[in-house]
Design an enzyme around this catalytic site. Structure first.
Site, short mmCIF file in Angstrom:
data_model
loop_
_atom_site.label_atom_id
_atom_site.label_comp_id
_atom_site.label_asym_id
_atom_site.label_seq_id
_atom_site.Cartn_x
_atom_site.Cartn_y
_atom_site.Cartn_z
N CYS A 185 0.84 -1.20 0.00
CA CYS A 185 0.00 0.00 0.00
C CYS A 185 0.88 1.25 0.00
CB CYS A 185 -0.93 0.02 1.21
SG CYS A 185 -0.01 0.10 2.74
N ASP A 237 -10.98 -27.85 -25.65
CA ASP A 237 -12.23 -27.21 -25.30
C ASP A 237 -12.68 -26.48 -26.57
OD1 ASP A 237 -14.26 -26.26 -23.59
OD2 ASP A 237 -13.24 -24.32 -23.52
N ASP A 285 -11.74 -23.36 -17.55
CA ASP A 285 -11.54 -24.80 -17.43
C ASP A 285 -10.31 -25.16 -16.60
OD1 ASP A 285 -9.88 -23.80 -19.35
OD2 ASP A 285 -11.07 -24.61 -21.01
#
Lengths: 118, 742
Positions: free
Chosen positions: B15, B429, B634
């Site tokens: 930060c 896929d 996937d």
């Protein structure tokens, strides 16, 4: 007579070599403050380092040996291959996720060390 | 002393307050004038007086704040510089020892020694020449041996130091006490040539090996060299060149033609074509327009554009690629385990064999037994080469992973590279992998060609869809834009969930959607049914256009196959690999797509969470499975497979999800990845065969095993030639991988 002596001394040489190199006690340490200095000179000192699982430990390698064999250190379990410049501290952080014995070695696999994670 | 400015990596910050804390800590260190910490790049740029403080002081100050600062500024530069220096020193030793070696060899070797000047044949002169070689040129061997022995360890240097020292000490003894040697029945001849030539040849071998080894890590250096050094930031309307470390997320950057794109981001104005080959391996430049992502380190070809920095420092695509390649090169292939095990016992065993050799030759050998015993012992010590075994696998892995990165193939670790060559089934896929993942209009059909020709059908459909947010709507609007059709204004627009859209254009009531919408409106489509079914059987989604209660046209939309799909699948099949397609689509659509690319085994109607179990089912058939997907939707299936291959374009790809990541859309890269694995493994096997075979065969030969049968002995000089060439051959063979086509 000289042949007996040669036989005898050669046998002693073989036994001595076995004892000297293969029955040596490894220089080990247990890391207590998440930081360990490892001197790289003719091998790793200490060469067996005990770490705690899931705890980040900084391994500070300091190479004092010009042998090119030792110019790289490989911690394959952590997928780390680092060049170790002469006389400069190189810090490597590891956070072992599993228990076990994980070897590390020089680039040519001549000098070895072990990280034991408990 | 002049102040210097250096950047150091800092870890652990998350930060803005971390930045303040670390900056304050650095500024408090005496000698530091300026310290700027960048959260995005995780670097501290410090201006300091090196006489007053060192990087270690800065690191100490940072460690007290709970963060970690690395003191190695740019390890790469230090490494280069140090290696260059070492090589130069080594070169000097090689030249000196080769020159002296040649002179002594000339004056000692039977047959040619008579031609040498008599001064060179003097043993004391030979001693004078050999001594600096033994104790200066061969100093690295002693320097490596002594600390190792202190730790009760031994390596190759120990063997060389031992072997050459034995030859040297014997020769010195002969030189000073020839009568003692003569009394034992031996000719008092020193063997300075053995020690000196052996040292010269091994040093030469080491020099060649060091140069060749540098080539094995060339890919990573190339990748690091790709990074841009500066960026042109647009702030308050002004353009300023700043160092790359100072670019922050959200900065607007301008890139002109021919320039390198500094960091990853998204184009906000302008358009261009970008050469991404250095990162993705795709050779054809990619067109980029507003909204497209650009990758840092790629080259802008034609236009000028401004873009918003989205990823900087260690988050950029290039930084991640470098990290992944470095990690892969630091990993160990399972095949290396045996070599590792043997090399840890190897040197002590060779020393024991050397003792045995001496004893056997001295006791049972022919006369002069002492000389035979010494020379054969030296040959055994010199010929053993554990380095070749140690180098066999890692050098090939380094070259293999490097070649992969050059082709857009990122390999997670050596194990993945090793397993990939055993793959016999590849599951693709469908959406986004075999297909482009973005639906496109494939057919625009007019059913009332006189009243509503094709162009009107598209115009009305695109107009009414422009307001819609449906994914198929985008495809229709794009098609309209591509055909430069003017879109009409729509009033009373309404989206009917699960059905389609409707609105008024001019005076016409237009409805556009699926069959259910048309049925709901009681419009007959019976005459177009055959056409609709035909299109659906081709794997397309058909939308119907109704105008004022009549069916006017059809628009078919499909997720089209990638251009390289058929070729990619065929190349895998030619390797004897079974190709499977997995999809959530219905069987008709799945069959249509699979048929186009020649895939015979189809797993259709598989829900996303069932893909993993389908992979396991195929594995249960005894298959080695590679799953190719986008790595995001996937991830479980990729993890379940033997080799998970994630595929995506540019910055979208999820590198962490897979064993192998392909950062381009080219399906032929899948077969390239498998080929790379096969070729790397072939190199490793050949290397190991040479390294093991060499030691297994030549150590017994050096011991004199052939002498009783053929009267053959291996001279220590030949042993040193063989030893030096064994490491070079292994590294050279790995480097040959760079020339193979994948």
């Amino acid at each position: 007579m000289d042949k007996v002596l040669v036989f005898f001394f050669s046998l002693i040489g073989i036994v001595f070599t076995y004892w000297f190199f293969l029955m040596r006690k490894e220089d080990s340490t247990v890391v207590t403050d998440n930081n360990v200095d490892i001197l790289v000179r003719g091998g790793y000192k200490p060469e067996v380092i005990t770490l705690v699982q899931n705890q980040t430990t900084t391994l500070n390698f300091l190479r004092r040996d010009k042998n090119p064999c030792l110019e790289e250190v490989i911690l394959s379990e952590f997928k780390i291959r680092k060049f170790l410049p002469m006389d400069k501290k190189v810090s490597i952080q590891v956070t072992p996720k599993k228990k076990g014995v994980f070897p590390f070695s020089c680039g040519m696999s001549m000098f070895h060390g072990k990280l034991i994670v408990k | 002393m002049k102040e210097i400015k250096k950047a150091f990596p800092i870890r652990g910050m998350h930060c803005a307050s971390c930045v303040r804390v670390t900056e304050r800590a650095l500024k408090k260190v005496p000698g530091v004038r300026e310290a700027v910490v960048n959260l995005a790049t995780e670097k501290a740029t410090v201006t300091y007086d090196p006489l007053l403080c060192e990087p270690e002081n800065l690191a100490d100050a940072i460690s007290k704040t709970g963060y970690v600062m690395e003191t190695q500024v740019i390890n790469e530069d230090i490494e280069q510089e140090e290696k260059r220096k070492e090589l130069n020193i080594l070169k000097g030793r090689v030249v000196f020892s080769l020159t002296v070696g040649a002179l002594i060899f000339w004056a000692s070797f039977p047959g040619i020694m008579e031609t040498a000047p008599s001064i060179l044949r003097n043993f004391y002169v030979q001693l004078l020449l050999a001594t600096p070689v033994q104790f200066w040129a061969a100093l690295p061997f002693y320097k490596a041996t002594i600390p190792a022995l202190k730790n009760r360890l031994a390596n190759m240097d120990t063997l060389v130091a031992l072997g050459t020292t034995v030859a040297y000490v014997y020769s010195v003894f002969v030189t000073f006490f020839p009568d003692v040697v003569r009394k034992t029945g031996m000719e008092p001849v020193p063997y300075f040539d053995v020690g000196v030539v052996v040292i010269a040849l091994i040093l030469l071998g080491r020099y060649i090996e060091a140069r060749a080894k540098a080539g094995t890590s060339q890919a990573i250096k190339k990748l690091i060299g790709l990074a841009a050094k500066t960026a042109r930031v647009v702030r308050n309307g002004k353009e300023t060149d700043v160092p790359i470390e100072e670019v922050r997320i959200g900065d607007t950057l301008r890139v002109r033609p021919g320039e390198k794109i500094p960091v990853d981001g998204k184009i906000i104005s302008g358009e261009s074509s970008v050469d991404e080959s250095m990162v993705t391996g795709e050779s054809i430049p990619v067109d980029k327009a507003v909204g497209d992502t650009v990758i840092g380190a790629t080259i802008n070809k034609s236009g000028t554009f401004t873009y918003k920095a989205m990823k900087v420092g260690s988050e950029t695509m290039l930084a991640q690629i470098i990290k992944l390649v470095e990690e892969a090169q630091g990993s160990k292939a399972p095949i290396q385990r045996l070599a590792d095990l043997i090399s840890s016992y190897f040197v002590p065993i060779v020393i024991m064999l050397a003792f045995a050799t001496f004893a056997v030759w001295y006791i049972f050998g022919p006369q002069p037994a002492t000389l035979f015993a010494i020379l054969n012992t030296v040959a055994v010590l010199i010929i053993a080469c554990p380095c070749a075994m140690g180098l066999a696998t890692p050098t090939a892995i380094m070259v293999g992973t490097g070649i992969g990165a050059e082709h857009g193939i990122l390999i997670k670790d050596a194990e993945s590279l090793e397993i990939a060559h055993k793959v016999d089934t590849v599951i693709f896929d469908k959406t986004g992998t075999l297909t482009k993942g973005k639906p496109e209009v494939t057919n625009v059909i007019s059913l009332e060609s006189k009243t509503y020709p094709r162009q009107i059908v598209l115009q009305l459909a695109a107009s009414v869809e422009k307001v819609s947010e449906h994914s198929l709507a985008e495809a229709v609007v794009k098609k309209g834009e591509a055909e430069k059709i003017r879109l009409e204004e729509v009033v009373k627009f309404q989206a009917i969930a699960g059905h389609g859209v409707e609105g008024i254009i001019g005076k016409k009531r237009v409805i556009f959607g699926n069959r259910r919408l048309i049925e709901k409106e009681k419009i007959s489509y019976i005459e177009a049914l055959e056409q609709i079914e035909q299109l659906e059987s081709e794997g397309k989604t058909v939308m119907l256009l109704g105008i004022d209660g009549k069916l006017a046209g059809l628009i078919a939309v499909a997720d089209t196959l990638k251009d390289t799909a058929s070729e990619g699948v065929r190349a895998l099949q030619e390797l004897g690999i079974e190709v499977v397609m997995i999809t959530g689509d219905n069987k008709a659509t799945a069959n249509a797509i699979a048929g186009q690319v020649g895939i015979k085994r189809i797993l259709a109607e598989v829900l996303p969470d069932q893909k993993e179990s389908e992979v396991r089912k195929i594995q249960a058939e005894g298959k080695r499975v590679a799953m190719v997907g986008d790595g995001i939707n996937d991830a479980p299936a990729l993890a379940a497979s033997d080799v998970g291959i994630a595929m995506g374009s540019g910055t979208d790809v999820a590198i962490e999800a897979a064993d192998i990541t392909l950062i381009n859309k080219d399906l032929r890269t899948v077969v390239q990845a498998i080929n790379l694995s096969k070729k790397t493994m072939r190199t490793i096997r050949l290397n190991l065969f040479w390294a093991f075979g060499y030691n297994i065969v030549l150590i017994p030969v050096a011991m004199g095993i052939l002498y009783p049968f053929f009267g053959l002995l291996l001279s220590p000089i030949l042993a040193s030639v063989a030893m030096a060439s064994s490491s070079i051959s292994v590294v050279g063979n790995s480097l040959l991988l760079r020339r193979v086509r994948i």
